[in-house]
Design a protein around this motif. Sequence first.
Motif, mmCIF file in Angstrom:
data_model
loop_
_atom_site.group_PDB
_atom_site.id
_atom_site.type_symbol
_atom_site.label_atom_id
_atom_site.label_comp_id
_atom_site.label_asym_id
_atom_site.label_seq_id
_atom_site.Cartn_x
_atom_site.Cartn_y
_atom_site.Cartn_z
ATOM 1 N N ARG A 87 60.102 108.744 26.971
ATOM 2 C CA ARG A 87 59.245 107.556 26.946
ATOM 3 C C ARG A 87 59.541 106.714 25.712
ATOM 4 O O ARG A 87 58.708 106.568 24.800
ATOM 5 C CB ARG A 87 57.774 107.956 26.984
ATOM 6 N N VAL A 89 61.270 102.885 24.237
ATOM 7 C CA VAL A 89 61.252 101.475 24.620
ATOM 8 C C VAL A 89 62.393 101.148 25.577
ATOM 9 O O VAL A 89 62.184 100.538 26.634
ATOM 10 C CB VAL A 89 61.322 100.586 23.366
ATOM 11 N N ARG A 166 57.320 98.217 19.203
ATOM 12 C CA ARG A 166 56.093 98.911 19.594
ATOM 13 C C ARG A 166 55.956 98.919 21.106
ATOM 14 O O ARG A 166 56.373 97.981 21.784
ATOM 15 C CB ARG A 166 54.863 98.251 18.980
ATOM 16 N N LYS A 167 55.351 99.969 21.638
ATOM 17 C CA LYS A 167 55.265 100.111 23.081
ATOM 18 C C LYS A 167 54.391 99.014 23.704
ATOM 19 O O LYS A 167 54.654 98.580 24.829
ATOM 20 C CB LYS A 167 54.728 101.493 23.441
ATOM 21 N N ASP A 168 53.355 98.575 22.981
ATOM 22 C CA ASP A 168 52.528 97.506 23.544
ATOM 23 C C ASP A 168 53.324 96.208 23.646
ATOM 24 O O ASP A 168 53.176 95.442 24.608
ATOM 25 C CB ASP A 168 51.262 97.305 22.709
ATOM 26 N N VAL A 169 54.214 95.970 22.666
ATOM 27 C CA VAL A 169 55.087 94.800 22.735
ATOM 28 C C VAL A 169 56.072 94.961 23.893
ATOM 29 O O VAL A 169 56.350 94.010 24.632
ATOM 30 C CB VAL A 169 55.840 94.611 21.407
ATOM 31 N N CYS A 170 56.585 96.173 24.062
ATOM 32 C CA CYS A 170 57.516 96.456 25.167
ATOM 33 C C CYS A 170 56.876 96.144 26.516
ATOM 34 O O CYS A 170 57.485 95.480 27.366
ATOM 35 C CB CYS A 170 57.948 97.916 25.104
ATOM 36 N N PHE A 171 55.653 96.613 26.712
ATOM 37 C CA PHE A 171 54.968 96.361 27.981
ATOM 38 C C PHE A 171 54.673 94.873 28.164
ATOM 39 O O PHE A 171 54.693 94.354 29.275
ATOM 40 C CB PHE A 171 53.670 97.165 28.055
ATOM 41 N N GLY A 172 54.409 94.179 27.050
ATOM 42 C CA GLY A 172 54.208 92.744 27.126
ATOM 43 C C GLY A 172 55.480 92.021 27.558
ATOM 44 O O GLY A 172 55.433 91.077 28.352
#
Length: 364
Positions: A87, A89, A166-172
């Motif tokens: 898991r 990026v 960051r994973k939240d940026v990746c999902f964005g």
Amino acid sequence: MEAFSAVNATQEVVHLPPPDNDYDPNASVIRPVLPTPVFEGVNFPEDPIKLLSVQVVLILAYSTIIVLGVLGNSLVIYVIYRFRTLRTVTNFFIANLAVADLLVNTLCLPFTLVYTLQGEWKFGRTLCFLLPYAQGLAVHVSTVTLNVIALDRHRCIVYHLDTRMRKDVCFGVIAWTWVLSAVLASPLAIFREYGSFTLEPGYTIQVCTEKWPGKSTDGTVYSISMLILQYFLPLSIISFAYARIWSKLRGHVSPAESGGGSSSAGSERHRRRRKTTKMLVTMVVVFAVSWLPFHAFQLATDIDSTVLDMRDFRLLYTIFHVIAMCSTFANPLLYGWMNRNYRAAFLAVFKRNENVYDSDSFCR
């Protein structure tokens, strides 16, 4: 994927009367979306796709691509979900690419095969609008995702950024790729018409076609624009990014070579980055080579409409489309061949082993 939309291929130009049969002979021409019979001046028995042997080969080819694509891409998504060490990026972006390829395998290929063999749209009005849009969406997502992966690697390696996105940026970013792709593919759903076409008295077929409001050249302009946005521009960006990455990695001096400390850790990181970059570059090369014949044929059709009069037009289109679609199952094979992490994860799934060592991290 598709640096073009598989559903936006230029086909034989026909005049389609509107549903109310108030036909205007001066109305702009429209083009079928997927391979359809050539409606004017063609002796249908001479169409090679009508031959049983050709149909059997096409069924086997499309069926093989569908099965391998569905199994391979589903496996990629599953192992990234199942194993925590995967898991990362870059792997999330790879999973996004697998979702797009899976969408092509399930929503594009089966319907394309049936439409090619029967030469008639038999899926109704609603799917006439939804399927081309879904297909175009998947193609754009694949192309944008390949660019995102290349630019993220460029950010990590060329500028020595050891911190991961960051994973939240990746999902964005992933959400942004879908929104952008949805906008770019929207003309495929907006400028569309479903109706009947009479080949001869008593013989009417249903067709699903593009319907552009302006000049008859609007469809060609859109097609060429998408060719640039989905193929030439993305490949230019990706090639530039990986050329800089490769130059940086070739010029790298490991701590062992410079006499510095932590030689083992530094050399291992450099080795991982070179291996991962090789795999990602191979993915892009496979994508570009697979789609090149189709795009060349598409461009020739847009430039010279006489190509549409070729007796083997539909057969050539279908062959090039089959070659292009091979890219939808190639990536999982590349992961298993070139990346130790994925290879271990694939084997672990079949052996029901929960341990996968994170040996090929992407950006640290």
